[in-house]
Design a protein around this motif. Structure first.
Motif, PDB file in Angstrom:
ATOM      1  N   TRP A  85      31.841  56.475  21.151  1.00  0.00           N
ATOM      2  CA  TRP A  85      33.057  56.794  21.893  1.00  0.00           C
ATOM      3  C   TRP A  85      32.720  57.202  23.323  1.00  0.00           C
ATOM      4  CZ3 TRP A  85      37.175  60.923  20.094  1.00  0.00           C
ATOM      5  CH2 TRP A  85      38.369  60.713  20.781  1.00  0.00           C
ATOM      6  N   THR A  86      31.699  58.024  23.495  1.00  0.00           N
ATOM      7  CA  THR A  86      31.285  58.438  24.838  1.00  0.00           C
ATOM      8  C   THR A  86      30.844  57.240  25.665  1.00  0.00           C
ATOM      9  OG1 THR A  86      30.595  60.587  23.970  1.00  0.00           O
ATOM     10  CG2 THR A  86      29.720  59.933  26.123  1.00  0.00           C
ATOM     11  N   GLY A  87      30.058  56.361  25.062  1.00  0.00           N
ATOM     12  CA  GLY A  87      29.620  55.153  25.765  1.00  0.00           C
ATOM     13  C   GLY A  87      30.783  54.256  26.149  1.00  0.00           C
ATOM     14  N   ALA A  88      31.776  54.159  25.264  1.00  0.00           N
ATOM     15  CA  ALA A  88      32.954  53.333  25.565  1.00  0.00           C
ATOM     16  C   ALA A  88      33.739  53.905  26.742  1.00  0.00           C
ATOM     17  CB  ALA A  88      33.844  53.214  24.332  1.00  0.00           C
ATOM     18  N   ILE A  89      33.870  55.215  26.783  1.00  0.00           N
ATOM     19  CA  ILE A  89      34.611  55.849  27.883  1.00  0.00           C
ATOM     20  C   ILE A  89      33.858  55.663  29.199  1.00  0.00           C
ATOM     21  CG2 ILE A  89      35.355  58.070  28.833  1.00  0.00           C
ATOM     22  CD1 ILE A  89      36.010  58.911  25.938  1.00  0.00           C
ATOM     23  N   VAL A  90      32.572  55.956  29.196  1.00  0.00           N
ATOM     24  CA  VAL A  90      31.770  55.828  30.421  1.00  0.00           C
ATOM     25  C   VAL A  90      31.735  54.375  30.893  1.00  0.00           C
ATOM     26  CG1 VAL A  90      29.439  56.044  31.366  1.00  0.00           C
ATOM     27  CG2 VAL A  90      30.387  57.879  29.971  1.00  0.00           C
ATOM     28  N   GLY A  91      31.516  53.454  29.959  1.00  0.00           N
ATOM     29  CA  GLY A  91      31.486  52.036  30.317  1.00  0.00           C
ATOM     30  C   GLY A  91      32.808  51.549  30.863  1.00  0.00           C
ATOM     31  N   SER A  92      33.904  52.001  30.264  1.00  0.00           N
ATOM     32  CA  SER A  92      35.227  51.597  30.729  1.00  0.00           C
ATOM     33  C   SER A  92      35.494  52.100  32.147  1.00  0.00           C
ATOM     34  CB  SER A  92      36.291  52.124  29.766  1.00  0.00           C
ATOM     35  OG  SER A  92      37.573  51.775  30.198  1.00  0.00           O
ATOM     36  N   VAL A  93      35.125  53.343  32.405  1.00  0.00           N
ATOM     37  CA  VAL A  93      35.322  53.893  33.757  1.00  0.00           C
ATOM     38  C   VAL A  93      34.507  53.109  34.779  1.00  0.00           C
ATOM     39  CG1 VAL A  93      34.883  55.918  35.210  1.00  0.00           C
ATOM     40  CG2 VAL A  93      35.971  56.199  32.993  1.00  0.00           C
ATOM     41  N   ILE A  94      33.252  52.840  34.462  1.00  0.00           N
ATOM     42  CA  ILE A  94      32.384  52.110  35.391  1.00  0.00           C
ATOM     43  C   ILE A  94      32.917  50.695  35.638  1.00  0.00           C
ATOM     44  CG2 ILE A  94      30.085  51.083  35.651  1.00  0.00           C
ATOM     45  CD1 ILE A  94      28.997  53.621  34.257  1.00  0.00           C
TER      46      ILE A  94
ATOM     47  N   LEU B  36      37.177  39.722  35.045  1.00  0.00           N
ATOM     48  CA  LEU B  36      36.196  39.780  33.967  1.00  0.00           C
ATOM     49  C   LEU B  36      35.795  41.228  33.690  1.00  0.00           C
ATOM     50  CD1 LEU B  36      34.177  38.336  32.040  1.00  0.00           C
ATOM     51  CD2 LEU B  36      32.571  38.371  33.944  1.00  0.00           C
ATOM     52  N   PHE B  37      35.538  41.977  34.761  1.00  0.00           N
ATOM     53  CA  PHE B  37      35.181  43.388  34.596  1.00  0.00           C
ATOM     54  C   PHE B  37      36.331  44.177  33.997  1.00  0.00           C
ATOM     55  CE2 PHE B  37      32.057  42.188  37.872  1.00  0.00           C
ATOM     56  CZ  PHE B  37      30.909  42.663  37.269  1.00  0.00           C
ATOM     57  N   LEU B  38      37.538  43.892  34.462  1.00  0.00           N
ATOM     58  CA  LEU B  38      38.691  44.614  33.928  1.00  0.00           C
ATOM     59  C   LEU B  38      38.973  44.221  32.478  1.00  0.00           C
ATOM     60  CD1 LEU B  38      41.062  44.609  37.018  1.00  0.00           C
ATOM     61  CD2 LEU B  38      39.618  46.449  36.167  1.00  0.00           C
ATOM     62  N   GLY B  39      38.694  42.986  32.122  1.00  0.00           N
ATOM     63  CA  GLY B  39      38.846  42.557  30.735  1.00  0.00           C
ATOM     64  C   GLY B  39      37.851  43.251  29.824  1.00  0.00           C
ATOM     65  N   LEU B  40      36.615  43.361  30.280  1.00  0.00           N
ATOM     66  CA  LEU B  40      35.611  44.092  29.510  1.00  0.00           C
ATOM     67  C   LEU B  40      35.973  45.569  29.391  1.00  0.00           C
ATOM     68  CD1 LEU B  40      32.334  42.487  30.903  1.00  0.00           C
ATOM     69  CD2 LEU B  40      33.351  42.145  28.636  1.00  0.00           C
ATOM     70  N   ALA B  41      36.537  46.133  30.447  1.00  0.00           N
ATOM     71  CA  ALA B  41      36.981  47.523  30.403  1.00  0.00           C
ATOM     72  C   ALA B  41      38.110  47.689  29.394  1.00  0.00           C
ATOM     73  CB  ALA B  41      37.432  47.986  31.789  1.00  0.00           C
ATOM     74  N   ALA B  42      38.989  46.700  29.298  1.00  0.00           N
ATOM     75  CA  ALA B  42      40.078  46.757  28.322  1.00  0.00           C
ATOM     76  C   ALA B  42      39.532  46.701  26.898  1.00  0.00           C
ATOM     77  CB  ALA B  42      41.057  45.618  28.560  1.00  0.00           C
TER      78      ALA B  42
END
Length: 96
Positions: free
Chosen positions: A72-81, A4-10
């Motif tokens: 874009w910054t939020g997407a990158i930070v959220g994806s990493v987390i 689920l976390f990896l799907g949200l990161a995708a």
């Protein structure tokens, strides 16, 4: 649960790709076509996204893209987390 976390990161990765494309469009609209071409060509080397990200922040006022850069910054930070959480929960292990 880890998937689920990896799907949200995708999904955030797709948001990041859309933001990259929108910044490239903004570059072409504001007569920075050379910079846009450099970002498109070097995306395959792995640094095109970084160049577009940095130059997008530097020229956010010129491109009128401050909100886009925040997304874009939020997407990158959220994806990493989310990737870190998903990996910590063991998503890299294959089911047996």
């Amino acid at each position: 649960m880890a998937f689920l976390f990896l799907g949200l990161a995708a999904i955030l990765g797709i948001v990041s790709l859309v933001c990259f494309i929108l910044i490239i469009v903004k570059m072409f609209q504001n007569d920075d076509s050379t910079l846009g071409i450099i970002c498109i060509v070097t995306i395959f080397c792995g640094i095109g996204g970084l160049i577009a990200f940095v130059m997008g922040w530097i020229n956010a006022g010129k491109y009128n893209a401050s909100q886009l850069m925040l997304i874009w910054t939020g997407a990158i930070v959220g994806s990493v987390i989310l990737n870190i959480i998903g990996s910590a929960l063991g998503a890299g292990e294959l089911p047996q």
